[in-house]
Each structure stands twice: as C-alpha cells, then as structure tokens.
Design an enzyme around this catalytic site. Structure first.
Site, mmCIF file in Angstrom:
data_model
loop_
_atom_site.group_PDB
_atom_site.id
_atom_site.type_symbol
_atom_site.label_atom_id
_atom_site.label_comp_id
_atom_site.label_asym_id
_atom_site.label_seq_id
_atom_site.Cartn_x
_atom_site.Cartn_y
_atom_site.Cartn_z
ATOM 1 N N HIS A 21 0.821 -1.208 0.000
ATOM 2 C CA HIS A 21 0.000 0.000 0.000
ATOM 3 C C HIS A 21 0.860 1.264 0.000
ATOM 4 O O HIS A 21 1.910 1.341 0.627
ATOM 5 C CB HIS A 21 -0.938 0.014 1.210
ATOM 6 C CG HIS A 21 -0.213 0.152 2.528
ATOM 7 N ND1 HIS A 21 0.091 1.373 3.086
ATOM 8 C CD2 HIS A 21 0.266 -0.790 3.374
ATOM 9 C CE1 HIS A 21 0.722 1.190 4.231
ATOM 10 N NE2 HIS A 21 0.851 -0.114 4.431
ATOM 11 N N HIS A 32 11.980 -1.457 -12.148
ATOM 12 C CA HIS A 32 11.803 -2.892 -12.340
ATOM 13 C C HIS A 32 11.853 -3.567 -10.969
ATOM 14 O O HIS A 32 12.866 -3.494 -10.278
ATOM 15 C CB HIS A 32 12.911 -3.439 -13.244
ATOM 16 C CG HIS A 32 12.745 -4.875 -13.620
ATOM 17 N ND1 HIS A 32 13.432 -5.441 -14.657
ATOM 18 C CD2 HIS A 32 11.990 -5.880 -13.103
ATOM 19 C CE1 HIS A 32 13.108 -6.730 -14.776
ATOM 20 N NE2 HIS A 32 12.235 -7.004 -13.830
#
Length: 213
Positions: free
Chosen positions: A143, A152
């Site tokens: 979150h 990446h």
C-alpha cells in the site's frame, strides 16, 4: 496513467511488442491471456527468424510507424534501453500488460502506461506505479508505494508499505524493502538484499542489510 477500476478491460486490442526475447515471450503470454492479439515483434537483431514464438518478426524498431493502428509495449528488461526506445516512439498508443492472475487493488491504485504486471504479483491500495515499469512474477508492491517511471521490481521482491523508488531503479530477485523508505533513482538492489534504511546515492546495493558495493 490510469486509475484501476472494475471496468478497465478493453476487448480485442492489437499489440506490437518491441523486443523479441525472453521478456517478450512473457509479455506476449499476458497479451494472449487478456484475450488480445499479438500483431508481432519489432527488434533490431538482424539474426532473428521470420517468426518468434509463432508470431511474425515485423522488422526493426524504426519501422514502428507502419503499425500505428495498434498499441505498443516495450518488452526490454534493461531500464535505460527501455526508456530510450519508449522516448523514440512518437504518437503511439501504449498497451499496459496486466496478467489476469495478478492481484491489483482497485482502491486508489494507479498504473502507468506501458507497464507490465506479471502473474501472481500483488499491487495493494494507494500504490502509484509509473510508466514503463516491470512488476515481475510474484512481486509484492504494498500500500501507498510510489514507483517512478522505468522501475523494475524483480521476481519475488517485496516492497513494504509507503516505499518510494526512484526512476530506472532495479529491485533484484527476492529483495526486501522495509516500510517507509525512499530509494533514489538509478540504483540496483541485489538479489536477496534487505534494505532497512533510505538510499540517497545511486549505485549497487547488496547484502543483509544492504550496503553500497
């Protein structure tokens, strides 16, 4: 960028994939799993056959303008090269490749154009993922994370809540990032590394806890 909603799916999209390689195979699989069509691959490798995993090799990347009716996605793992190619392609529509087996919260979550989210990845509420990112197989983006463009997150890496990651940074396979941290741009976090404090200087960080090499 688009905000995730229950109505995200647009059916029967045609997609040109830049990069006929291993990552390109995974992206093609995601396109197919979403019920969309792989038009073919563009790649500058002169030694490629006429077909790659059963799809046409359409030509070199500079020929992209022949296919502007389709959407595009850059399937290149290296962030610097991915950014260079994405900036080269003008007036294209980007395809965002989200595997149907990924778990993407629809609560205040934003995923940038051209990003790839692979199978069994989890993106939780409040996450902001930039353009042309890769969230690899089984990775967890918790979150309120903020990932800038071209980040990446490798296979099985875990980013705890409220983590910020700068542009073109690579989080290695199985790495873990503690909550409430900031990692600056242009970093490489090694496989299995554990980041327990802010990283403010670009470079390669390895070990437990992660230190600059």
């Amino acid at each position: 960028m688009h905000k995730m909603t229950g109505d995200d799916k647009t059916m029967n999209q045609s997609v040109v994939i830049i990069g006929a390689s291993g990552h390109g195979k995974v992206v093609a699989d995601i396109v197919i799993e979403n019920g969309d069509q792989v038009v073919g691959f563009l790649d500058d490798n002169p030694n490629l056959p006429e077909k790659f995993i059963g799809f046409p090799v359409l030509g070199i990347i500079d020929e992209y303008q022949k296919y502007l009716d389709a959407k595009f996605i850059v399937a290149i793992g290296n962030a610097i090269i991915r950014e260079k190619i994405a900036n080269k392609l003008k007036n294209v529509k980007w395809y965002t490749a989200i595997h149907p087996a990924a778990v993407i919260s629809k609560l205040d979550t934003v995923i940038g154009d051209g990003t790839v989210v692979m199978a069994n990845a989890v993106v939780n509420p409040g996450a902001r993922i930039g353009r042309q990112c890769i969230i690899n197989t089984g990775a967890i983006v918790e979150h309120d994370n903020k990932l800038e463009d071209y980040v990446h997150v490798s296979v099985g890496a875990k980013l705890a809540g409220t983590v910020s990651v700068g542009k073109t940074t690579w989080i290695g396979i199985g790495a873990s990032i503690r909550n409430n941290l900031e990692i600056c741009a242009d970093c490489m976090i090694g496989a299995g590394a554990v980041v327990v404090k802010d990283i403010k200087e670009a470079g390669t960080y390895v070990g437990v806890p992660a230190r600059k090499r």
